[in-house]
Design a protein around this motif. Structure first.
Motif, PDB file in Angstrom:
ATOM      1  N   GLY A 286      34.744 -13.750 -25.891  1.00  0.00           N
ATOM      2  CA  GLY A 286      35.753 -13.974 -24.868  1.00  0.00           C
ATOM      3  C   GLY A 286      36.358 -15.358 -24.914  1.00  0.00           C
ATOM      4  O   GLY A 286      36.750 -15.905 -23.884  1.00  0.00           O
ATOM      5  N   GLY A 287      36.443 -15.967 -26.093  1.00  0.00           N
ATOM      6  CA  GLY A 287      37.015 -17.301 -26.207  1.00  0.00           C
ATOM      7  C   GLY A 287      37.337 -17.657 -27.642  1.00  0.00           C
ATOM      8  O   GLY A 287      37.120 -16.884 -28.575  1.00  0.00           O
ATOM      9  N   TRP A 288      37.836 -18.877 -27.816  1.00  0.00           N
ATOM     10  CA  TRP A 288      38.205 -19.360 -29.138  1.00  0.00           C
ATOM     11  C   TRP A 288      37.012 -20.045 -29.793  1.00  0.00           C
ATOM     12  O   TRP A 288      36.259 -20.783 -29.153  1.00  0.00           O
ATOM     13  N   VAL A 289      36.856 -19.802 -31.086  1.00  0.00           N
ATOM     14  CA  VAL A 289      35.719 -20.328 -31.827  1.00  0.00           C
ATOM     15  C   VAL A 289      36.238 -21.200 -32.966  1.00  0.00           C
ATOM     16  O   VAL A 289      37.122 -20.783 -33.719  1.00  0.00           O
ATOM     17  N   SER A 290      35.708 -22.399 -33.088  1.00  0.00           N
ATOM     18  CA  SER A 290      36.161 -23.304 -34.144  1.00  0.00           C
ATOM     19  C   SER A 290      35.074 -23.621 -35.156  1.00  0.00           C
ATOM     20  O   SER A 290      35.341 -24.265 -36.166  1.00  0.00           O
ATOM     21  N   ASP A 291      33.841 -23.208 -34.894  1.00  0.00           N
ATOM     22  CA  ASP A 291      32.781 -23.455 -35.863  1.00  0.00           C
ATOM     23  C   ASP A 291      31.763 -22.316 -35.814  1.00  0.00           C
ATOM     24  O   ASP A 291      31.688 -21.558 -34.853  1.00  0.00           O
ATOM     25  N   ALA A 292      30.998 -22.178 -36.890  1.00  0.00           N
ATOM     26  CA  ALA A 292      29.993 -21.122 -37.002  1.00  0.00           C
ATOM     27  C   ALA A 292      29.041 -21.500 -38.122  1.00  0.00           C
ATOM     28  O   ALA A 292      29.130 -22.598 -38.703  1.00  0.00           O
ATOM     29  N   GLU A 293      28.125 -20.602 -38.439  1.00  0.00           N
ATOM     30  CA  GLU A 293      27.193 -20.777 -39.543  1.00  0.00           C
ATOM     31  C   GLU A 293      27.138 -19.488 -40.339  1.00  0.00           C
ATOM     32  O   GLU A 293      27.256 -18.395 -39.776  1.00  0.00           O
ATOM     33  N   VAL A 294      26.972 -19.608 -41.652  1.00  0.00           N
ATOM     34  CA  VAL A 294      26.905 -18.431 -42.515  1.00  0.00           C
ATOM     35  C   VAL A 294      25.684 -18.518 -43.414  1.00  0.00           C
ATOM     36  O   VAL A 294      25.204 -19.612 -43.751  1.00  0.00           O
ATOM     37  N   ALA A 295      25.192 -17.353 -43.788  1.00  0.00           N
ATOM     38  CA  ALA A 295      24.067 -17.252 -44.716  1.00  0.00           C
ATOM     39  C   ALA A 295      24.168 -15.899 -45.401  1.00  0.00           C
ATOM     40  O   ALA A 295      24.963 -15.042 -44.993  1.00  0.00           O
ATOM     41  N   GLU A 296      23.368 -15.704 -46.431  1.00  0.00           N
ATOM     42  CA  GLU A 296      23.400 -14.408 -47.119  1.00  0.00           C
ATOM     43  C   GLU A 296      22.003 -14.037 -47.610  1.00  0.00           C
ATOM     44  O   GLU A 296      21.134 -14.895 -47.793  1.00  0.00           O
ATOM     45  N   THR A 297      21.843 -12.741 -47.803  1.00  0.00           N
ATOM     46  CA  THR A 297      20.610 -12.205 -48.341  1.00  0.00           C
ATOM     47  C   THR A 297      20.936 -10.926 -49.098  1.00  0.00           C
ATOM     48  O   THR A 297      22.050 -10.400 -49.010  1.00  0.00           O
ATOM     49  N   SER A 298      19.986 -10.435 -49.848  1.00  0.00           N
ATOM     50  CA  SER A 298      20.179  -9.163 -50.541  1.00  0.00           C
ATOM     51  C   SER A 298      19.810  -8.016 -49.603  1.00  0.00           C
ATOM     52  O   SER A 298      18.890  -8.141 -48.784  1.00  0.00           O
ATOM     53  N   TYR A 299      20.552  -6.896 -49.728  1.00  0.00           N
ATOM     54  CA  TYR A 299      20.343  -5.800 -48.791  1.00  0.00           C
ATOM     55  C   TYR A 299      20.583  -4.470 -49.495  1.00  0.00           C
ATOM     56  O   TYR A 299      21.524  -4.323 -50.284  1.00  0.00           O
ATOM     57  N   ALA A 300      19.721  -3.501 -49.203  1.00  0.00           N
ATOM     58  CA  ALA A 300      19.867  -2.143 -49.742  1.00  0.00           C
ATOM     59  C   ALA A 300      20.405  -1.245 -48.637  1.00  0.00           C
ATOM     60  O   ALA A 300      19.739  -1.017 -47.623  1.00  0.00           O
ATOM     61  N   ALA A 301      21.618  -0.745 -48.838  1.00  0.00           N
ATOM     62  CA  ALA A 301      22.273   0.093 -47.827  1.00  0.00           C
ATOM     63  C   ALA A 301      22.214   1.558 -48.224  1.00  0.00           C
ATOM     64  O   ALA A 301      22.072   1.903 -49.402  1.00  0.00           O
ATOM     65  N   PHE A 302      22.331   2.414 -47.238  1.00  0.00           N
ATOM     66  CA  PHE A 302      22.399   3.869 -47.406  1.00  0.00           C
ATOM     67  C   PHE A 302      21.162   4.412 -48.123  1.00  0.00           C
ATOM     68  O   PHE A 302      21.252   5.259 -49.010  1.00  0.00           O
ATOM     69  N   THR A 303      20.014   3.897 -47.745  1.00  0.00           N
ATOM     70  CA  THR A 303      18.766   4.316 -48.393  1.00  0.00           C
ATOM     71  C   THR A 303      18.402   5.757 -48.079  1.00  0.00           C
ATOM     72  O   THR A 303      17.611   6.367 -48.797  1.00  0.00           O
ATOM     73  N   SER A 304      18.969   6.320 -47.016  1.00  0.00           N
ATOM     74  CA  SER A 304      18.684   7.719 -46.691  1.00  0.00           C
ATOM     75  C   SER A 304      19.358   8.673 -47.685  1.00  0.00           C
ATOM     76  O   SER A 304      19.003   9.851 -47.758  1.00  0.00           O
ATOM     77  N   ARG A 313      25.155  -7.840 -51.521  1.00  0.00           N
ATOM     78  CA  ARG A 313      24.980  -9.019 -50.677  1.00  0.00           C
ATOM     79  C   ARG A 313      25.230  -8.663 -49.206  1.00  0.00           C
ATOM     80  O   ARG A 313      26.127  -7.887 -48.892  1.00  0.00           O
ATOM     81  N   LEU A 314      24.424  -9.243 -48.340  1.00  0.00           N
ATOM     82  CA  LEU A 314      24.671  -9.162 -46.900  1.00  0.00           C
ATOM     83  C   LEU A 314      25.005 -10.575 -46.435  1.00  0.00           C
ATOM     84  O   LEU A 314      24.123 -11.435 -46.338  1.00  0.00           O
ATOM     85  N   ILE A 315      26.269 -10.818 -46.214  1.00  0.00           N
ATOM     86  CA  ILE A 315      26.726 -12.129 -45.737  1.00  0.00           C
ATOM     87  C   ILE A 315      26.831 -12.056 -44.213  1.00  0.00           C
ATOM     88  O   ILE A 315      27.460 -11.144 -43.664  1.00  0.00           O
ATOM     89  N   VAL A 316      26.233 -13.014 -43.548  1.00  0.00           N
ATOM     90  CA  VAL A 316      26.164 -12.990 -42.085  1.00  0.00           C
ATOM     91  C   VAL A 316      26.795 -14.263 -41.532  1.00  0.00           C
ATOM     92  O   VAL A 316      26.471 -15.368 -41.974  1.00  0.00           O
ATOM     93  N   ARG A 317      27.697 -14.074 -40.602  1.00  0.00           N
ATOM     94  CA  ARG A 317      28.255 -15.208 -39.852  1.00  0.00           C
ATOM     95  C   ARG A 317      27.681 -15.153 -38.443  1.00  0.00           C
ATOM     96  O   ARG A 317      27.660 -14.082 -37.807  1.00  0.00           O
ATOM     97  N   ARG A 318      27.189 -16.273 -37.969  1.00  0.00           N
ATOM     98  CA  ARG A 318      26.664 -16.304 -36.604  1.00  0.00           C
ATOM     99  C   ARG A 318      27.396 -17.373 -35.797  1.00  0.00           C
ATOM    100  O   ARG A 318      27.703 -18.456 -36.287  1.00  0.00           O
ATOM    101  N   VAL A 319      27.690 -17.031 -34.547  1.00  0.00           N
ATOM    102  CA  VAL A 319      28.410 -17.910 -33.634  1.00  0.00           C
ATOM    103  C   VAL A 319      27.553 -18.086 -32.395  1.00  0.00           C
ATOM    104  O   VAL A 319      27.049 -17.108 -31.834  1.00  0.00           O
ATOM    105  N   LYS A 320      27.357 -19.324 -31.984  1.00  0.00           N
ATOM    106  CA  LYS A 320      26.524 -19.592 -30.813  1.00  0.00           C
ATOM    107  C   LYS A 320      27.184 -19.020 -29.569  1.00  0.00           C
ATOM    108  O   LYS A 320      28.377 -19.185 -29.344  1.00  0.00           O
ATOM    109  N   PHE A 343      28.782  -6.483 -45.623  1.00  0.00           N
ATOM    110  CA  PHE A 343      28.143  -5.919 -46.806  1.00  0.00           C
ATOM    111  C   PHE A 343      29.156  -5.952 -47.944  1.00  0.00           C
ATOM    112  O   PHE A 343      30.230  -5.347 -47.842  1.00  0.00           O
ATOM    113  N   THR A 344      28.825  -6.661 -49.012  1.00  0.00           N
ATOM    114  CA  THR A 344      29.812  -6.891 -50.059  1.00  0.00           C
ATOM    115  C   THR A 344      29.164  -7.108 -51.418  1.00  0.00           C
ATOM    116  O   THR A 344      28.007  -7.546 -51.500  1.00  0.00           O
TER     117      THR A 344
END
Length: 472
Positions: A286-304, A313-320, A343-344
């Protein structure tokens, strides 16, 4: 600015047979002709009904009307005024064009889709439509719900859409579209499909994406091709379609328990802070964001689905979170974040891959242009007619984009409304001179001092052969 004459000495008379309001149609339809629109329609579109005869002339009339700003069948009458019949032949009445659209079957719509794809390929060959496509190009997939009114529209139903940031149920028809762009080019429509209003966003996306990939390659996108989409297109079928065509993907992953567990396993030291050059609006926060943090890890999707399991790659952006504390005296016990997983299999570095995914929002420009133009309404009660209208709107959009690329660097990325205002909606007087061989030499007399004259002349000159050399 004020009037130069008194009201009693000012008159208005609609009596000039040589004036036209849309001189920009001259280079626009020359471009359509050069791309073979008439020929392609005649070759591929075969309507069985009597109202479907002479399809090339009728398709061109509808596309021309849309380029001028028509957003309904009745609006197509704007082509019939002044000296338009001196500049163009075969302009059809709105009633004729309405009957033509209602003669379409779903098979005819698919034939028209093929024409739209081939016109786009020809546009890329005749204009600088996709600069840098030999290095990197993006395919963006998205859906939008177009509101309809009453109960006479075939296929209309309630579906989810966002209005001013709020998720709402709206009665209408659903548009699925894939756009094509490069880091240097504005997006064009690579493929589109009209669906029932109750249809889920991801339904049929894999097949439309496969068509778009073929079109993009034919249009000269020989380098890296990256598909981007939101969580509605996080599916095994979409990812499999990309991998089968050697296309990279970047889709927003759904925050299911498995993805949440993968995010929780990321070390605190792995997060890299980023600062946005321009603040972005976070609807959830509900507001404007000017900074964040990113990280990545390996991920297996659609295992079913063992045959479609993908490890990437699972790239994740997190915003406080900026939520207010429970009380004034209560401090922050520990930081809380909102997470946005991607997921990329992008080959680019972490920060670049995350930034490229956020640029998926570029497709909103196309959606806005279509809504501000021919998709302001879905004009017919017949579903196939509305589907044909959508495809013709895509052709008109791409044609305007190609014309803008010929005009100037500014117009190559300008909004559709700007292109119509600067390049299409230019008044002119049609004059005929030097009758030789039974055919006069046409001259368009345009208003002196037109602010965008150089850009207009660039597009006109590119689409017209130079006059024959005169003897000394």
């Amino acid at each position: 600015m004020r009037f130069s004459h008194a009201a009693s000495r000012t008159q208005a008379i609609f009596d000039d047979e040589h004036v036209i309001s849309y001189a920009g149609l001259a280079p626009a339809l020359r471009l359509a002709e050069r791309c073979g629109l008439d020929h392609l329609v005649g070759e591929h579109v075969a309507l069985g009904a009597a109202d479907g005869v002479n399809a090339p002339a009728k398709v061109t009339s509808i596309v021309a009307g849309m380029a001028c700003g028509a957003d309904s069948i009745d609006d197509l009458d704007l082509l019939r005024h002044g000296g338009m019949d001196k500049l163009f032949a075969g302009i059809r009445a709105p009633s004729t064009l309405g009957s033509f659209l209602r003669a379409f079957t779903w098979g005819n719509v698919r034939q028209l889709d093929k024409v739209a794809r081939q016109v786009l390929v020809a546009l890329a060959a005749h204009t600088p439509l996709l600069p840098g496509a030999e290095v990197l190009a993006f395919l963006d997939v998205d859906s939008m719900q177009r509101r309809t009114y009453g109960y006479a529209k075939q296929g209309s139903g309630f579906g989810h859409t966002k209005i001013q940031g709020k998720n709402m149920l709206v009665r209408g028809l659903n548009v699925l579209a894939v756009t094509l762009s490069t880091p240097l080019a504005a997006p064009v429509v690579a493929a589109s499909r009209l669906r029932g209003g109750t249809c889920g966003s991801g339904r049929g996306a894999a097949s439309l994406i496969s068509q778009s990939i073929t079109t993009a390659r034919a249009a000269g996108c020989s380098g890296t091709l990256l598909l981007r989409g939101d969580s509605a297109f996080y599916s095994a079928d979409v990812v499999t379609a990309c991998r089968a065509a050697d296309v990279r993907f970047s889709v927003t992953a759904k925050l299911d328990p498995k993805v949440k567990a993968a995010i929780a396993a990321i070390d605190d030291d792995a997060w890299t802070p980023i600062k946005y050059p321009r603040a972005i609006f976070d609807g959830q926060a509900g507001g404007w964001v000017s900074d964040a943090e990113v990280a990545e890890t390996s991920y297996a999707a659609f295992t079913s689905k063992k045959s479609k399991q993908v490890i990437a790659r699972l790239i994740v952006r997190r915003v406080k979170r900026l939520d207010k504390p429970a009380g004034e005296d209560q401090g922050e016990l520990f930081p809380a974040y909102r997470y946005y997983p991607i997921f990329t299999d992008s080959p680019y570095a972490l920060l670049q891959a995350e930034e490229q995914h956020r640029d998926h929002a570029v497709q909103e420009q196309v959606n806005a242009d279509l809504i501000d133009g021919p998709l302001a309404h879905l004009p017919s009660g017949v579903f196939a007619a509305n589907a044909a209208w959508l495809t013709l709107a895509a052709i008109a959009h791409n044609l305007l984009r190609g014309l803008g690329c010929l005009a100037s660097a500014f117009h190559a990325k300008a909004r559709g409304a700007t292109l119509r205002r600067h390049l299409i909606s230019v008044p002119a007087r049609v004059a005929r001179h030097g009758r030789s061989g039974g055919h006069g030499h046409l001259v368009l007399h345009l208003p002196t001092g037109w602010r965008w004259q150089p850009a207009w002349i660039n597009a006109f000159t590119a689409m017209h052969d130079p006059p024959a050399a005169r003897a000394a």
